[in-house]
Design a protein around this motif. Sequence first.
Motif: not given
Length: 139
Positions: A79-80, A82, A115-117
Amino acid sequence: MSAPPPVPQGDYLPARRHRDLIFTSGMTPREAGVLTHHGPIRASDPLEDHADAVRLACRNALTAARATLAEGEAISAILSLTVYLVTEPGFTAHSRLADIASADLRAELGEAGIGSRAAVGVATLPGNAAIEIALVAAV
């Protein structure tokens, strides 16, 4: 049998699951608890010089996430992602280094690996690590 999760370097869990979500702690490029890549990343460095560090930190995060799964379960999506990078002033290729982690996740999980980043430049990381990666995954 899955690999054991990375050994925490402090008072925290490598990953925490809540229902069908898994949150990993920030994972640095460590093998058997030993940091293998130190910062900072210099603007003049070829990106490939840091690819192994990105891959190792990403693999550690994915291993930590998978260690929370029950038998027969799998990660259904990232999902994410970082990516924290210790960089010197003038470094601007944060996203290109983060692309290495994205490519590894895509290779491992297919389109569900994307996913989002966020790719974030920072002044320092624990132990003088060059890179730290954290994931949020769905089961």
